[in-house]
Write an enzyme that holds these catalytic residues in place. Sequence first.
Site, PDB file in Angstrom:
ATOM      1  N   THR A   8      10.802  10.052 -24.306  1.00 29.63           N
ATOM      2  CA  THR A   8      11.282   8.114 -23.507  1.00 29.63           C
ATOM      3  C   THR A   8      11.957   8.082 -24.851  1.00 29.63           C
ATOM      4  O   THR A   8      11.879   8.542 -26.197  1.00 29.63           O
ATOM      5  CB  THR A   8       9.735   7.417 -24.385  1.00 29.63           C
ATOM      6  OG1 THR A   8       9.682   6.195 -23.598  1.00 29.63           O
ATOM      7  CG2 THR A   8       8.514   7.955 -24.930  1.00 29.63           C
ATOM      8  N   GLY A  12       6.923   2.480 -29.152  1.00 29.91           N
ATOM      9  CA  GLY A  12       5.658   1.897 -28.458  1.00 29.91           C
ATOM     10  C   GLY A  12       4.685   2.451 -27.384  1.00 29.91           C
ATOM     11  O   GLY A  12       3.767   2.871 -28.203  1.00 29.91           O
ATOM     12  N   LYS A  13       5.866   2.719 -26.450  1.00 34.71           N
ATOM     13  CA  LYS A  13       4.713   3.610 -25.530  1.00 34.71           C
ATOM     14  C   LYS A  13       4.677   5.066 -26.663  1.00 34.71           C
ATOM     15  O   LYS A  13       3.441   5.624 -26.193  1.00 34.71           O
ATOM     16  CB  LYS A  13       6.201   4.807 -24.569  1.00 34.71           C
ATOM     17  CG  LYS A  13       6.115   3.086 -23.506  1.00 34.71           C
ATOM     18  CD  LYS A  13       7.366   3.877 -22.727  1.00 34.71           C
ATOM     19  CE  LYS A  13       6.856   2.689 -21.525  1.00 34.71           C
ATOM     20  NZ  LYS A  13       7.977   3.450 -20.482  1.00 34.71           N
ATOM     21  N   ASP A  66       7.232   4.892 -16.477  1.00 32.69           N
ATOM     22  CA  ASP A  66       7.202   3.905 -15.821  1.00 32.69           C
ATOM     23  C   ASP A  66       6.762   2.979 -15.730  1.00 32.69           C
ATOM     24  O   ASP A  66       5.355   3.132 -15.131  1.00 32.69           O
ATOM     25  CB  ASP A  66       8.521   3.833 -14.901  1.00 32.69           C
ATOM     26  CG  ASP A  66       9.967   2.944 -14.456  1.00 32.69           C
ATOM     27  OD1 ASP A  66      10.093   3.120 -15.099  1.00 32.69           O
ATOM     28  OD2 ASP A  66       9.788   2.096 -13.750  1.00 32.69           O
ATOM     29  N   TYR A 144       6.817  -7.238 -23.990  1.00 35.95           N
ATOM     30  CA  TYR A 144       6.209  -8.100 -23.069  1.00 35.95           C
ATOM     31  C   TYR A 144       4.851  -8.550 -23.298  1.00 35.95           C
ATOM     32  O   TYR A 144       3.326  -9.264 -23.960  1.00 35.95           O
ATOM     33  CB  TYR A 144       5.117  -8.668 -22.166  1.00 35.95           C
ATOM     34  CG  TYR A 144       7.270  -8.767 -20.831  1.00 35.95           C
ATOM     35  CD1 TYR A 144       7.777  -9.365 -21.079  1.00 35.95           C
ATOM     36  CD2 TYR A 144       7.499  -6.878 -20.778  1.00 35.95           C
ATOM     37  CE1 TYR A 144       9.144  -8.874 -20.352  1.00 35.95           C
ATOM     38  CE2 TYR A 144       8.706  -6.857 -19.732  1.00 35.95           C
ATOM     39  CZ  TYR A 144       9.385  -8.077 -20.268  1.00 35.95           C
ATOM     40  OH  TYR A 144      10.658  -8.056 -19.260  1.00 35.95           O
ATOM     41  N   ASP A 145       3.927  -8.011 -24.745  1.00 35.00           N
ATOM     42  CA  ASP A 145       2.853  -7.520 -25.811  1.00 35.00           C
ATOM     43  C   ASP A 145       2.874  -9.044 -25.622  1.00 35.00           C
ATOM     44  O   ASP A 145       1.228  -9.685 -25.795  1.00 35.00           O
ATOM     45  CB  ASP A 145       2.310  -6.918 -26.649  1.00 35.00           C
ATOM     46  CG  ASP A 145       2.438  -5.358 -26.399  1.00 35.00           C
ATOM     47  OD1 ASP A 145       1.309  -5.506 -24.913  1.00 35.00           O
ATOM     48  OD2 ASP A 145       1.909  -4.625 -26.665  1.00 35.00           O
ATOM     49  N   HIS A 168      -2.984  -0.438 -18.627  1.00 38.14           N
ATOM     50  CA  HIS A 168      -2.031   0.369 -17.753  1.00 38.14           C
ATOM     51  C   HIS A 168      -1.577   1.460 -18.612  1.00 38.14           C
ATOM     52  O   HIS A 168      -2.605   2.719 -17.680  1.00 38.14           O
ATOM     53  CB  HIS A 168      -1.369  -0.466 -17.549  1.00 38.14           C
ATOM     54  CG  HIS A 168      -0.009  -0.747 -18.591  1.00 38.14           C
ATOM     55  ND1 HIS A 168      -0.562  -2.422 -19.714  1.00 38.14           N
ATOM     56  CD2 HIS A 168       1.130  -0.580 -19.005  1.00 38.14           C
ATOM     57  CE1 HIS A 168       0.844  -1.834 -20.584  1.00 38.14           C
ATOM     58  NE2 HIS A 168       1.540  -1.173 -19.638  1.00 38.14           N
ATOM     59  N   ARG A 169      -1.008   1.616 -19.493  1.00 41.76           N
ATOM     60  CA  ARG A 169      -0.898   3.431 -19.932  1.00 41.76           C
ATOM     61  C   ARG A 169      -2.411   4.061 -19.973  1.00 41.76           C
ATOM     62  O   ARG A 169      -2.853   4.668 -20.072  1.00 41.76           O
ATOM     63  CB  ARG A 169       0.161   2.807 -20.992  1.00 41.76           C
ATOM     64  CG  ARG A 169       1.238   4.082 -22.103  1.00 41.76           C
ATOM     65  CD  ARG A 169       1.449   3.833 -23.132  1.00 41.76           C
ATOM     66  NE  ARG A 169       2.582   3.140 -22.052  1.00 41.76           N
ATOM     67  CZ  ARG A 169       3.332   1.379 -22.061  1.00 41.76           C
ATOM     68  NH1 ARG A 169       2.418   0.918 -22.999  1.00 41.76           N
ATOM     69  NH2 ARG A 169       3.807   1.411 -21.579  1.00 41.76           N
TER      70      ARG A 169
HETATM   71  P1  ITT Z   1      11.834   4.694 -21.484  1.00 46.88           P
HETATM   72  O1  ITT Z   1      11.783   4.697 -19.491  1.00 46.88           O
HETATM   73  O2  ITT Z   1      12.638   5.128 -22.488  1.00 46.88           O
HETATM   74  O3  ITT Z   1      10.183   5.699 -21.651  1.00 46.88           O
HETATM   75  P2  ITT Z   1      11.727   2.152 -21.528  1.00 46.88           P
HETATM   76  O4  ITT Z   1      11.277   0.940 -22.341  1.00 46.88           O
HETATM   77  O5  ITT Z   1      12.951   1.585 -20.423  1.00 46.88           O
HETATM   78  O6  ITT Z   1      11.458   3.137 -21.977  1.00 46.88           O
HETATM   79  P3  ITT Z   1      10.645   1.156 -18.806  1.00 46.88           P
HETATM   80  O7  ITT Z   1      11.484   1.898 -17.737  1.00 46.88           O
HETATM   81  O8  ITT Z   1       9.128   1.749 -18.395  1.00 46.88           O
HETATM   82  O9  ITT Z   1      10.788   1.661 -20.275  1.00 46.88           O
HETATM   83  O10 ITT Z   1      10.523  -0.587 -19.326  1.00 46.88           O
HETATM   84  C1  ITT Z   1       8.946  -1.699 -18.809  1.00 46.88           C
HETATM   85  C2  ITT Z   1       9.444  -2.382 -19.475  1.00 46.88           C
HETATM   86  O11 ITT Z   1       8.515  -3.206 -19.921  1.00 46.88           O
HETATM   87  C3  ITT Z   1       9.905  -2.078 -21.398  1.00 46.88           C
HETATM   88  O12 ITT Z   1      11.508  -2.062 -21.974  1.00 46.88           O
HETATM   89  C4  ITT Z   1       8.619  -3.030 -21.745  1.00 46.88           C
HETATM   90  O13 ITT Z   1       9.860  -4.264 -22.333  1.00 46.88           O
HETATM   91  C5  ITT Z   1       8.273  -3.962 -20.990  1.00 46.88           C
HETATM   92  N1  ITT Z   1       6.707  -3.260 -21.023  1.00 46.88           N
HETATM   93  C6  ITT Z   1       6.189  -1.959 -20.030  1.00 46.88           C
HETATM   94  N2  ITT Z   1       5.033  -1.707 -21.086  1.00 46.88           N
HETATM   95  C7  ITT Z   1       4.350  -2.219 -21.651  1.00 46.88           C
HETATM   96  C8  ITT Z   1       3.850  -3.000 -22.200  1.00 46.88           C
HETATM   97  O14 ITT Z   1       2.913  -2.135 -22.633  1.00 46.88           O
HETATM   98  N3  ITT Z   1       3.475  -3.977 -22.951  1.00 46.88           N
HETATM   99  C9  ITT Z   1       4.405  -4.753 -23.443  1.00 46.88           C
HETATM  100  N4  ITT Z   1       5.840  -4.326 -22.484  1.00 46.88           N
HETATM  101  C10 ITT Z   1       5.371  -3.423 -21.976  1.00 46.88           C
END
Ligand code: ITT
Length: 185
Positions: A8, A12-13, A66, A144-145, A168-169
Amino acid sequence: MKTIHFVTSNMGKAKEAKALCKEFDIKIQQIRYEYPELQSDDLETIAKYGAECASRALNKTVIVEDAGLFIPALRGFPGPYSAYVFKTIGNKGILGLMSDKKNREAYFKSAVGYCEPGEDSITFTGVANGRIAREIRGEHGFGYDPIFLYDDRTFGELSTEEKNKVSHRCKALKKFVKWISAKDI
Ligand code: ITT
C-alpha cells in the site's frame, strides 16, 4: 513473530494495520508498489485482482486492501472511486453534496486480498456503519475520517486504537488474522 507484507502507498492504512496485527503477534511490513487497480464497482474484485498482480510482480506473499466510503443518499458515491474523489473534491466537496440531504447514513467497506505467488487470492471484508457529519472534525486518521461520524465522534476524533476497535479495516483484518493463524497449524 510472523511477518506479512502489506502492499500500500497509504500510510494511514499501514499504521492501523501495524497497530492491530501487533496485538495478534503479526508484524506488518509495508511495501510501496503501485499495482494496477481494476475498474470495478466491487471492492472485493479490485482487492482480489490487486493482490494477485502484486504477489506475481514482487514474487512474495502479500496482502492489499481496497476500501471506500459509501453514501446511500448519493446512491453509493464515492464507493470504489473514493481515492479519486478524495483527491479531487475532498471532504468539503462531500459535505457540499450532502448539504440538502436528510439521510446522513454512510458506511465504510474494506476488502483485504491475500495472495501467495502463483495462487489465487482470497478476500476478507469488513463494514463500519456511521453518518456523514455536518462539519469537518478531528485531527486523527486520514481521508474521510473527519466527516465520518461513529456515535457522536468522527473517526478523525478517535485514536488509532479506538478506530481499530470498530473500523471496517479492523473487521476485515481480524478475519484475515484468524484465518492465517489457523492455516499455519
Ligand atoms: P492503496 O491503494 O495504495 O492501498 P489508497 O489510498 O489509494 O491506497 P484505496 O484505493 O483503497 O487506497 O482508496 C480508498 C480511499 O478511501 C482512500 O484514499 C481514502 O481517501 C478513503 N478511505 C479508505 N479507508 C478509509 C478510512 O479508514 N478512513 C478514511 N478514509 C478512508
